[in-house]
Design an enzyme around this catalytic site. Structure first.
Site, mmCIF file in Angstrom:
data_model
loop_
_atom_site.group_PDB
_atom_site.id
_atom_site.type_symbol
_atom_site.label_atom_id
_atom_site.label_comp_id
_atom_site.label_asym_id
_atom_site.label_seq_id
_atom_site.Cartn_x
_atom_site.Cartn_y
_atom_site.Cartn_z
ATOM 1 N N SER A 1 13.965 -17.433 38.216
ATOM 2 C CA SER A 1 12.766 -17.188 37.417
ATOM 3 C C SER A 1 12.953 -17.803 36.031
ATOM 4 O O SER A 1 13.197 -18.995 35.898
ATOM 5 C CB SER A 1 12.475 -15.684 37.358
ATOM 6 O OG SER A 1 11.164 -15.437 36.906
ATOM 7 N N LYS B 1 -9.576 -2.710 26.456
ATOM 8 C CA LYS B 1 -8.372 -2.444 25.669
ATOM 9 C C LYS B 1 -7.334 -1.621 26.426
ATOM 10 O O LYS B 1 -6.130 -1.741 26.200
ATOM 11 C CB LYS B 1 -8.763 -1.716 24.379
ATOM 12 C CG LYS B 1 -7.643 -1.584 23.364
ATOM 13 C CD LYS B 1 -7.198 -2.933 22.847
ATOM 14 C CE LYS B 1 -6.119 -2.812 21.783
ATOM 15 N NZ LYS B 1 -5.663 -4.124 21.296
#
Length: 280
Positions: free
Chosen positions: A109, A161
């Protein structure tokens, strides 16, 4: 006869006393890639932590190569990109000095993202290499709150949010948003690998699925250029060169052993989860 000046300077660190041995500078990139390092974890990588070591490595005046010793299961994509970009910036100032990456236990990764900053990549035959993908995880605590009779109070300005808030029920539209973000990051990762590895990559359909491979298979796929370790390659490529490890400067609080125990413990647990994906 040895002059008084020569006797004095021979005892002063950093004074060039005529040693013209070639140098291969080594930078260790060990640990999870994270902007919030923990003193309880097995090392951390971020730009702030490795900047001084990288600068020292490229500053040698008899430099023949810079070697990156990489042992990382990945982590934060932004820090992966920042460190890799810094390596290329420093390398651009010394175009005749190759940058070699050596994969140790894991270069997966974000760890492989870092390896791609090198001009050449080598792996041990037992190294785990690849994992060109994106992953994120979390927890849902809605049932836990109900069990203990805890009322969640959350107030926001902006309808999105509180996306994926762990104390609220998961919404399908939020999951879809996250998948789109993953896809965009994955495209950036794939683009970086293709830019750095170019025609050396094979056309194997599993190359960008997030899978990992051992050293020999990684070489077949074009993810690495060879199977070998640092000392073998350096002795073959740069006979007689001295291997010098460039150590980073430690922050004052780290040198004093000062940290926030609770936050450090949580970060250590998170990093342990990343390592455990590769049996380490």
């Amino acid at each position: 006869m040895v002059s008084v000046t020569e006797k004095l300077t021979s005892r002063i660190p950093g004074i060039d006393r005529g040693d013209r041995t070639d140098v291969v500078a080594v930078v260790k990139l060990h640990g999870v890639i994270t902007p919030t390092p923990s003193p309880l974890a097995r090392g951390s990588i971020n730009l702030a932590a490795v900047e001084s070591a990288l600068t020292r490595a490229f500053d040698h005046d008899r430099l023949k190569a810079v070697a990156l010793l990489i042992n990382s299961p990945g982590g934060a994509p932004t820090q992966s990109g920042l460190v890799a970009e810094r390596i290329r910036q420093l390398a651009a100032k010394k175009p005749d000095v190759p940058v070699l990456a050596f994969c140790e236990d894991v270069a997966a990764s974000g760890g492989y993202w870092l390896a791609c900053a090198a001009d050449e990549i080598y792996a041990h035959r037992t190294s785990l290499v690849g994992s060109i993908g994106v992953i994120s995880g979390g927890f849902g605590f809605t049932g836990l709150l109900e069990r203990f009779g805890i009322e969640r109070r959350l107030h926001t300005a902006g309808e999105n949010k509180s996306r994926l808030d762990p104390f609220s029920p998961e919404k399908p539209e939020d999951v879809e948003w996250l998948k789109k973000m993953h896809s965009q990051l994955h495209e950036l990762f794939v683009g970086w690998v293709k830019e750095r590895r170019g025609k050396r990559l094979s056309d194997d359909e599993d190359l960008f699925t997030g899978d990992v491979w051992l050293g020999e298979k990684a070489k077949e796929l074009g993810l690495v250029d060879g199977v070998g370790n640092l000392r073998e390659v350096v002795e073959e490529r740069f006979p007689g060169a001295e291997i010098r490890v460039a150590e980073p400067k430690k922050p004052l609080l780290a040198r004093l052993g000062v940290g926030a125990p609770a936050a450090a413990l949580l970060e250590a647990v998170t990093q342990k989860v990343l390592w455990s994906r590769y049996g380490l």
